[in-house]
Design an enzyme around this catalytic site. Structure first.
Site, PDB file in Angstrom:
ATOM      1  N   ASP A 229     -11.300   1.509  -3.180  1.00 26.48           N
ATOM      2  CA  ASP A 229      -9.871   1.323  -2.961  1.00 26.48           C
ATOM      3  C   ASP A 229      -9.587   1.823  -1.542  1.00 26.48           C
ATOM      4  O   ASP A 229      -9.074   2.914  -1.340  1.00 26.48           O
ATOM      5  CB  ASP A 229      -9.043   2.097  -3.989  1.00 26.48           C
TER       6      ASP A 229
ATOM      7  N   HIS B 228      -1.537  -9.638  -3.941  1.00 30.77           N
ATOM      8  CA  HIS B 228      -2.319  -8.775  -4.828  1.00 30.77           C
ATOM      9  C   HIS B 228      -3.001  -9.580  -5.949  1.00 30.77           C
ATOM     10  O   HIS B 228      -2.789  -9.325  -7.139  1.00 30.77           O
ATOM     11  CB  HIS B 228      -1.415  -7.697  -5.419  1.00 30.77           C
ATOM     12  N   VAL B 229      -3.848 -10.539  -5.565  1.00 32.18           N
ATOM     13  CA  VAL B 229      -4.585 -11.340  -6.546  1.00 32.18           C
ATOM     14  C   VAL B 229      -5.830 -10.588  -7.016  1.00 32.18           C
ATOM     15  O   VAL B 229      -6.561 -10.017  -6.204  1.00 32.18           O
ATOM     16  CB  VAL B 229      -5.007 -12.694  -5.952  1.00 32.18           C
ATOM     17  N   TYR B 230      -6.080 -10.607  -8.317  1.00 28.66           N
ATOM     18  CA  TYR B 230      -7.297 -10.034  -8.897  1.00 28.66           C
ATOM     19  C   TYR B 230      -8.284 -11.174  -9.146  1.00 28.66           C
ATOM     20  O   TYR B 230      -8.062 -12.034 -10.003  1.00 28.66           O
ATOM     21  CB  TYR B 230      -6.992  -9.347 -10.229  1.00 28.66           C
TER      22      TYR B 230
ATOM     23  N   HIS C 167       3.519   0.067  -2.656  1.00 26.07           N
ATOM     24  CA  HIS C 167       3.910  -1.345  -2.720  1.00 26.07           C
ATOM     25  C   HIS C 167       5.420  -1.550  -2.723  1.00 26.07           C
ATOM     26  O   HIS C 167       5.950  -2.401  -3.444  1.00 26.07           O
ATOM     27  CB  HIS C 167       3.278  -2.012  -3.941  1.00 26.07           C
TER      28      HIS C 167
ATOM     29  N   ASN D 279       0.842  -1.190   0.000  1.00 30.05           N
ATOM     30  CA  ASN D 279       0.000   0.000   0.000  1.00 30.05           C
ATOM     31  C   ASN D 279       0.885   1.250   0.000  1.00 30.05           C
ATOM     32  O   ASN D 279       2.020   1.212  -0.457  1.00 30.05           O
ATOM     33  CB  ASN D 279      -0.990  -0.016   1.172  1.00 30.05           C
ATOM     34  N   ARG D 280       0.386   2.369   0.522  1.00 30.52           N
ATOM     35  CA  ARG D 280       1.073   3.646   0.352  1.00 30.52           C
ATOM     36  C   ARG D 280       1.734   4.164   1.625  1.00 30.52           C
ATOM     37  O   ARG D 280       1.225   3.946   2.727  1.00 30.52           O
ATOM     38  CB  ARG D 280       0.091   4.695  -0.183  1.00 30.52           C
TER      39      ARG D 280
ATOM     40  N   GLN E 149      -7.565  -4.498   2.302  1.00 27.28           N
ATOM     41  CA  GLN E 149      -7.801  -3.495   1.267  1.00 27.28           C
ATOM     42  C   GLN E 149      -8.784  -4.062   0.247  1.00 27.28           C
ATOM     43  O   GLN E 149      -8.539  -5.114  -0.335  1.00 27.28           O
ATOM     44  CB  GLN E 149      -6.491  -3.121   0.564  1.00 27.28           C
TER      45      GLN E 149
ATOM     46  N   GLU F 162      -6.845  -7.588  -0.149  1.00 25.88           N
ATOM     47  CA  GLU F 162      -5.451  -7.663   0.279  1.00 25.88           C
ATOM     48  C   GLU F 162      -5.366  -7.521   1.798  1.00 25.88           C
ATOM     49  O   GLU F 162      -5.474  -6.422   2.336  1.00 25.88           O
ATOM     50  CB  GLU F 162      -4.643  -6.557  -0.392  1.00 25.88           C
TER      51      GLU F 162
END
Length: 316
Positions: A211, A145-147, A69, A43-44, A253, A280
């Protein structure tokens, strides 16, 4: 061949439910983190800096003035080593390792990292991420980070999917998606998925989609704690597929693929906005700059663990 049906009466039909690429070269040039194990801090991090024990560390800024990330070359961009591979094991698994050196992307201290993917039985996948600080205190917050698209990776958007997130609060963010430091209730907001609701039911009330980090409360008002708990559930009514997620992390997330723009994926598929969702499990974003958030600092000799269990099933 006669169709097979499961106990719910649904026809058993397999599908690839994870977005991705056909070629390794596409992953090396990837900008959306398809399937990546991200870190050292997922993340940030606001302003691409933080202060620890009186010293300020300046990080690689790869998201405007912020770090995303792990920086320009985070854990999702490096080559990992296969440590163990047991395809014929009762519970097949593979373990990857990586050595993150002191000063990598600006982070202090060397870190030994591992990620193990294991199949449990016929319908569970576990992901166990560990990181051990070697010689200096350092922040660690990894994520997977799976979509996901339970209708199939090339089945269109996920707006009709039903989601339930077991968190009563979110960590609010500014226009650059940097946490403000506030932890607010989701009640009476578009972020309220404490009861099952479709993703598309209120997404139009948001600037560009979901998000946001959810605090995985046990009961409303309790402090988030590190132990295994149910984090989220996703249901695709067309296929009948259900995904349940458990985690030992304090946050998750929820991201709806807002930045996917004509990404060429597997089997000739082209992925567009809202083509998938990410869940996430993580520590709170930018915790290094918010003392009121649960700490992500790992001290020498201590080990960080992010354990998640994905359970798949079907229902009518």
């Amino acid at each position: 061949m006669e169709p097979h049906y499961d106990g719910s009466g649904l026809q058993r039909k397999l599908a690839d439910v994870v977005l991705g690429y056909d070629k390794i070269s596409s992953y090396t040039n990837d900008t959306v983190y398809f399937g990546a194990t991200v870190g050292r801090v997922a993340n940030r991090i606001g302003g691409a800096k933080f202060t620890l024990d009186g010293k300020t560390y300046h990080l690689a800024a790869n998201d405007g003035n912020n770090t995303l990330h792990g920086g320009h070359r985070g854990f999702g961009d490096v080559i990992w080593t296969v440590k163990k591979y047991k395809p014929d094991h009762r519970n097949p698994y593979i373990t990857f390792t990586y050595h993150s050196f002191d000063g990598e992307q600006g982070f202090p201290g060397a870190v030994k990292v591992s990620t193990t993917f294991m199949i449990l039985g016929k319908n569970k996948l576990t992901v166990d991420m560990k990181a051990k600080a070697i010689n200096k205190a350092t922040p660690i917050n990894m994520a997977q980070h799976v979509y996901w698209n339970l209708g199939g990776h090339n089945s269109g958007d996920i707006l009709s999917n039903t989601v339930q997130i077991f968190g009563f609060h979110i960590t609010t963010v500014d226009k650059n998606l940097i946490p403000t430091g506030k932890i607010v209730p989701v009640k009476d907001t578009p972020y309220d998925f404490t009861k099952p609701n479709t993703i598309g039911s209120r997404i139009s009330q948001l600037p560009s989609g979901y998000d946001i980090n959810y605090a995985l409360d046990i009961n409303e008002g309790q402090e988030p704690k590190h132990f295994m708990k149910k984090a989220a559930m996703v249901y695709n009514s067309k296929s009948g597929r259900v995904l349940e997620l458990w985690s030992n992390q304090v946050g998750v997330q929820f991201y709806t693929g807002n930045m996917l723009t004509s990404v060429e994926g597997k089997d000739g598929a082209v992925y567009h906005k809202y083509a998938a969702l990410c869940l996430e499990t993580q520590g709170f974003p930018d915790s290094v700059n918010h003392p009121n958030f649960p700490s992500q600092i790992v001290y020498p000799g201590k080990t960080y663990t992010n354990l998640m269990v994905f359970k798949f099933s079907t229902r009518k």
